[in-house]
Design a protein around this motif. Structure first.
Motif, PDB file in Angstrom:
ATOM      1  N   GLN A   1       0.967  -1.279  -0.049  1.00 51.86           N
ATOM      2  CA  GLN A   1       0.067   0.126  -0.002  1.00 51.86           C
ATOM      3  C   GLN A   1       0.915   1.155  -0.231  1.00 51.86           C
ATOM      4  OE1 GLN A   1      -3.365   0.038   0.144  1.00 51.86           O
ATOM      5  NE2 GLN A   1      -3.077   2.085  -0.991  1.00 51.86           N
ATOM      6  N   ALA A   2       1.988   1.317   0.588  1.00 52.42           N
ATOM      7  CA  ALA A   2       2.816   2.362   0.769  1.00 52.42           C
ATOM      8  C   ALA A   2       3.593   2.606  -0.783  1.00 52.42           C
ATOM      9  CB  ALA A   2       3.961   2.174   1.622  1.00 52.42           C
ATOM     10  N   ALA A   3       3.701   1.519  -1.205  1.00 50.26           N
ATOM     11  CA  ALA A   3       4.217   1.712  -2.792  1.00 50.26           C
ATOM     12  C   ALA A   3       3.127   2.385  -3.558  1.00 50.26           C
ATOM     13  CB  ALA A   3       4.887   0.588  -3.236  1.00 50.26           C
ATOM     14  N   VAL A   4       2.033   1.539  -3.606  1.00 49.95           N
ATOM     15  CA  VAL A   4       0.918   2.433  -4.326  1.00 49.95           C
ATOM     16  C   VAL A   4       0.734   3.909  -4.213  1.00 49.95           C
ATOM     17  CG1 VAL A   4      -1.503   2.312  -4.643  1.00 49.95           C
ATOM     18  CG2 VAL A   4      -0.118   0.174  -4.517  1.00 49.95           C
ATOM     19  N   ASP A   5       0.661   4.076  -2.836  1.00 55.87           N
ATOM     20  CA  ASP A   5       0.379   5.583  -2.354  1.00 55.87           C
ATOM     21  C   ASP A   5       1.480   6.609  -3.016  1.00 55.87           C
ATOM     22  OD1 ASP A   5      -1.962   4.711  -1.027  1.00 55.87           O
ATOM     23  OD2 ASP A   5      -1.147   4.636   0.826  1.00 55.87           O
ATOM     24  N   ASP A   6       2.719   6.197  -2.904  1.00 57.52           N
ATOM     25  CA  ASP A   6       3.750   6.936  -3.272  1.00 57.52           C
ATOM     26  C   ASP A   6       3.739   7.010  -4.916  1.00 57.52           C
ATOM     27  OD1 ASP A   6       4.764   7.495  -0.622  1.00 57.52           O
ATOM     28  OD2 ASP A   6       6.557   6.340  -0.972  1.00 57.52           O
ATOM     29  N   ALA A   7       3.332   5.877  -5.383  1.00 52.92           N
ATOM     30  CA  ALA A   7       3.387   6.118  -6.965  1.00 52.92           C
ATOM     31  C   ALA A   7       2.053   7.065  -7.167  1.00 52.92           C
ATOM     32  CB  ALA A   7       3.108   4.593  -7.442  1.00 52.92           C
ATOM     33  N   HIS A   8       1.221   7.153  -6.648  1.00 47.97           N
ATOM     34  CA  HIS A   8       0.316   8.087  -7.052  1.00 47.97           C
ATOM     35  C   HIS A   8       0.428   9.407  -6.707  1.00 47.97           C
ATOM     36  CE1 HIS A   8      -4.114   9.662  -6.876  1.00 47.97           C
ATOM     37  NE2 HIS A   8      -3.812  10.034  -6.008  1.00 47.97           N
ATOM     38  N   GLU A   9       1.071   9.560  -5.607  1.00 46.30           N
ATOM     39  CA  GLU A   9       1.529  11.200  -5.123  1.00 46.30           C
ATOM     40  C   GLU A   9       2.447  11.479  -6.016  1.00 46.30           C
ATOM     41  OE1 GLU A   9      -0.047  12.930  -3.071  1.00 46.30           O
ATOM     42  OE2 GLU A   9      -1.364  11.402  -2.371  1.00 46.30           O
ATOM     43  N   ALA A  10       3.353  10.522  -6.547  1.00 41.91           N
ATOM     44  CA  ALA A  10       4.474  10.989  -7.660  1.00 41.91           C
ATOM     45  C   ALA A  10       3.642  11.523  -9.034  1.00 41.91           C
ATOM     46  CB  ALA A  10       5.372  10.018  -7.636  1.00 41.91           C
ATOM     47  N   GLY A  11       2.450  11.248  -9.097  1.00 37.51           N
ATOM     48  CA  GLY A  11       1.743  11.586 -10.369  1.00 37.51           C
ATOM     49  C   GLY A  11       1.629  10.174 -11.290  1.00 37.51           C
ATOM     50  N   GLY A  12       1.906   9.089 -10.917  1.00 40.63           N
ATOM     51  CA  GLY A  12       1.853   8.041 -11.401  1.00 40.63           C
ATOM     52  C   GLY A  12       2.975   7.235 -11.784  1.00 40.63           C
ATOM     53  N   ASP A  13       2.984   5.861 -11.711  1.00 38.31           N
ATOM     54  CA  ASP A  13       4.049   5.044 -11.625  1.00 38.31           C
ATOM     55  C   ASP A  13       3.716   3.495 -11.743  1.00 38.31           C
ATOM     56  OD1 ASP A  13       6.763   4.345 -12.092  1.00 38.31           O
ATOM     57  OD2 ASP A  13       7.655   4.972 -10.219  1.00 38.31           O
ATOM     58  N   ARG A  14       4.823   2.913 -12.125  1.00 32.71           N
ATOM     59  CA  ARG A  14       4.710   1.241 -11.995  1.00 32.71           C
ATOM     60  C   ARG A  14       4.917   0.884 -10.639  1.00 32.71           C
ATOM     61  NH1 ARG A  14       7.700  -1.829 -16.603  1.00 32.71           N
ATOM     62  NH2 ARG A  14       6.027  -3.293 -16.366  1.00 32.71           N
ATOM     63  N   VAL A  15       4.261  -0.012 -10.030  1.00 28.57           N
ATOM     64  CA  VAL A  15       4.724  -0.825  -8.888  1.00 28.57           C
ATOM     65  C   VAL A  15       4.862  -2.099  -9.079  1.00 28.57           C
ATOM     66  CG1 VAL A  15       3.882  -1.367  -6.412  1.00 28.57           C
ATOM     67  CG2 VAL A  15       3.342   0.994  -7.325  1.00 28.57           C
ATOM     68  N   TYR A  16       5.948  -2.707  -9.002  1.00 31.26           N
ATOM     69  CA  TYR A  16       6.718  -3.823  -9.296  1.00 31.26           C
ATOM     70  C   TYR A  16       6.434  -5.033  -8.291  1.00 31.26           C
ATOM     71  CZ  TYR A  16      10.043  -7.584 -10.799  1.00 31.26           C
ATOM     72  OH  TYR A  16      10.617  -8.784 -11.238  1.00 31.26           O
ATOM     73  N   LEU A  17       5.887  -5.926  -8.345  1.00 33.22           N
ATOM     74  CA  LEU A  17       5.781  -7.084  -7.447  1.00 33.22           C
ATOM     75  C   LEU A  17       6.760  -8.274  -7.955  1.00 33.22           C
ATOM     76  CD1 LEU A  17       2.981  -5.823  -7.176  1.00 33.22           C
ATOM     77  CD2 LEU A  17       2.496  -7.288  -5.486  1.00 33.22           C
ATOM     78  N   PRO A  18       7.824  -8.655  -7.693  1.00 28.74           N
ATOM     79  CA  PRO A  18       8.678  -9.729  -8.122  1.00 28.74           C
ATOM     80  C   PRO A  18       8.074 -10.753  -7.669  1.00 28.74           C
ATOM     81  CG  PRO A  18      10.031  -8.001  -6.894  1.00 28.74           C
ATOM     82  CD  PRO A  18       8.673  -7.579  -6.663  1.00 28.74           C
ATOM     83  N   ALA A  19       8.653 -11.960  -8.445  1.00 26.87           N
ATOM     84  CA  ALA A  19       7.963 -13.221  -8.211  1.00 26.87           C
ATOM     85  C   ALA A  19       8.031 -13.540  -6.805  1.00 26.87           C
ATOM     86  CB  ALA A  19       8.888 -14.281  -8.692  1.00 26.87           C
ATOM     87  N   GLY A  20       6.998 -14.015  -6.191  1.00 28.43           N
ATOM     88  CA  GLY A  20       6.949 -14.500  -4.650  1.00 28.43           C
ATOM     89  C   GLY A  20       5.454 -14.728  -4.385  1.00 28.43           C
ATOM     90  N   GLU A  21       5.266 -14.752  -3.233  1.00 28.77           N
ATOM     91  CA  GLU A  21       3.968 -14.824  -2.440  1.00 28.77           C
ATOM     92  C   GLU A  21       3.756 -13.834  -1.537  1.00 28.77           C
ATOM     93  OE1 GLU A  21       1.615 -18.706  -2.037  1.00 28.77           O
ATOM     94  OE2 GLU A  21       2.046 -18.072   0.225  1.00 28.77           O
ATOM     95  N   TYR A  22       2.639 -12.803  -1.701  1.00 27.38           N
ATOM     96  CA  TYR A  22       2.347 -11.857  -0.848  1.00 27.38           C
ATOM     97  C   TYR A  22       1.389 -12.043  -0.288  1.00 27.38           C
ATOM     98  CZ  TYR A  22       6.173  -9.714  -3.827  1.00 27.38           C
ATOM     99  OH  TYR A  22       7.305  -9.515  -4.680  1.00 27.38           O
TER     100      TYR A  22
END
Length: 515
Positions: A22-43
């Motif tokens: 969620q922190a990565a999503v919020d920062d990407a949004h506040e920065a005007g938009g960006d890709r949030v990457y989830l590398p291979a794994g189980e979250y």
């Protein structure tokens, strides 16, 4: 691009990674938009991730990147805007969302989804595997200019019980609500697969109730290259307009393969929408081995404008195509289809209707569960055309090819071929029946004669197996005037002139007959 691991997500399947993502999503949004990457794994997440405008969630592929929701009463990914301020330019791509750890309870909770978006614009859901949700897997309402592509919705809607709440809408594989955003809510669902979901595999549903603001008869939905297997109903559009199912497959669903309806038969405990199904098209589809009807149209608009074309509809337990709309359907066409081996009629206009057209279809070996006709029209059918079709029953069965109930009007049965069946059953003979192979006793005959200035009677052999009652006679020559039918017997029709045709007047005759 920013990776969720930079925010502390472990992807080890043990830690709760919800806050880091969620922190990565919020920062990407506040920065005007960006890709949030989830590398291979189980979250593993213990609560919802709120998607925001201009943020693209991107994984390494289904199976490789997995978001696993565990907890009570939430959707793994959610995002909600308003009609005047939608969430825009968002995407989720190339990952699995597993909501099997959100158990649900005895009542239907629409929020227990894998993905739950409302009022979004320019949204992309691509290459997502939605698995195991209690409610709908990919459930989005009021999407505009959006795309769902290459997704798999599997074992979603697992708590669905049609008898429990009287609410037969949710718990779908992919479910898209419509009608509260705009007249045109263009959405493409392409190359997706819906398997073993509790209710509908893929569904569009107008959510208007007649009591809300901004209610629209929304449309412009395109479902292309999708499959629906093992759901309650395969593909469905309810109270919408301008939905097209193209090159899709609906196979082995518990009830109907493809449904077009107005929500009135869904057992709703809320007001149904003030709209009916209108302007839909099904083309290039395979609809096979479903437990109900293949294609089922109910509660259509008075000007339905529904086309079923270039499709194979076979081995369904009910009718191949069933149109049942309380005698009000207008403008329905079934063309260039193969309809065979269905338990009920191949094509049934169950409640009559008007402006009905069946053309260039192969309709054969239907009625395997009780001798139903190949094609059936209910009471009040009007302005009906059946032309260019091959119609046959099972070998040696002599089942009915086309059956009409009473009170039909302006019916034309032309240029069809009948095999291994009793061609026509009707209380009153249709208005036009001609040029049909295998329907000798209700057909058109032709003959040619040459006037000699003396002959006043011409004998026209008909080749029928009974003495006909001649309904009409015509001549393709200006020289043929003042004539009438003088006699008809088992071999010929005799046409008499008041005055003999002049020498060398070539006359080509036709006559329409009935028993």
């Amino acid at each position: 691009m920013r990776s969720v691991t930079e925010y502390g997500a472990s992807g080890d399947g043990t830690d709760d990674d919800r806050d880091a993502i969620q922190a990565a999503v919020d920062d990407a949004h506040e920065a005007g938009g960006d890709r949030v990457y989830l590398p291979a794994g189980e979250y593993r997440i213990g609560g919802p991730i709120t998607h925001r405008s201009r943020v693209h969630l991107v994984g390494d592929g289904t199976g490789a990147t997995r978001i696993r929701a565990e907890g009570e009463g939430f959707a793994a990914l959610e995002g909600s805007g308003e009609p005047s301020e939608p969430v825009t330019d968002l995407a989720v791509e190339h990952l699995t969302v597993d909501a099997s750890g959100v158990p649900g309870d005895e009542s239907y909770d629409p929020g227990e989804k894998c993905i739950y978006y409302q009022h979004v614009r320019r949204c992309r859901i691509v290459g997502v595997h939605a698995y195991g949700s209690a409610a709908t897997g990919i459930g989005t309402d009021m999407m505009v200019d959006s795309l769902v592509q290459g997704c798999v919705a599997e074992d979603c809607g697992r708590n669905f019980d049609a008898a429990r709440d009287g609410l037969n809408i949710g718990s779908n594989g992919i479910g898209i609500g419509t009608g509260l955003a705009a007249d045109a809510e263009p959405v493409v669902v392409a190359d997706c697969h819906a398997r073993d979901n509790g209710n509908n595999g893929i569904m569009f549903e107008n959510q208007a109730t007649g009591e809300q603001e901004n209610e629209r008869h929304a449309g412009h939905f395109f479902v292309h290259g999708c499959t629906a297997i093992g759901n309650r109903v395969g593909l469905r559009t309810s109270a919408d307009r301008r939905t097209r199912f193209s090159n899709c497959s609906a196979h082995a669903n518990e009830e109907d393969g493809i449904v077009i309806d107005g929500k009135g038969e869904m057992g709703l405990d809320i007001n149904p929408p003030p709209f009916s199904a209108r302007e839909h098209r099904i083309d290039g589809c395979h609809v096979t081995e479903n437990g109900g009807h293949g294609v089922h149209v109910t509660e259509a608009d008075e000007n339905a404008a529904i086309d079923v074309s270039t499709s194979q509809i076979s081995a369904n337990d009910g009718a191949g195509v069933r149109i049942a709309t309380d005698e009000r359907t207008a403008d329905v066409a079934v063309t260039d289809c193969r309809v065979f081996d269905n338990g009920g009629p191949g094509v049934a206009f169950a409640d009559g209707g008007s402006d009905l057209r069946l053309a260039d279809c192969d309709v054969y070996d239907n009625g395997r569960d009780g001798g139903a006709p190949g094609i059936r029209f209910g009471d009040g059918a009007a302005r009906v055309t059946v032309s260019g079709c091959h119609i046959s029953g099972a070998a040696g069965s002599q089942d009915t090819g086309i059956a009409f109930a009473a009170d039909h009007d302006s019916v034309a049965i032309t240029e069809n071929q009948f095999h291994e069946c009793t061609p026509l059953e009707a209380d009153a003979f249709p208005a036009v029946v001609r040029d049909n192979a295998g329907l000798k006793t209700e057909s058109v005959g032709t003959a040619e004669a040459v006037g000699d200035g003396e002959t006043t009677e011409f004998v026209l052999p008909h080749g029928l197996d009974v003495t006909p009652t001649v309904r009409n006679v015509w001549a393709e020559s200006d020289a043929a005037t003042g004539f009438h039918v003088a006699q008809a017997d088992s071999e010929a029709v005799v046409v008499a002139f008041a005055d003999p045709p002049t020498n060398d007047a070539r006359l080509r005759w036709g006559f329409e007959v009935r028993r």
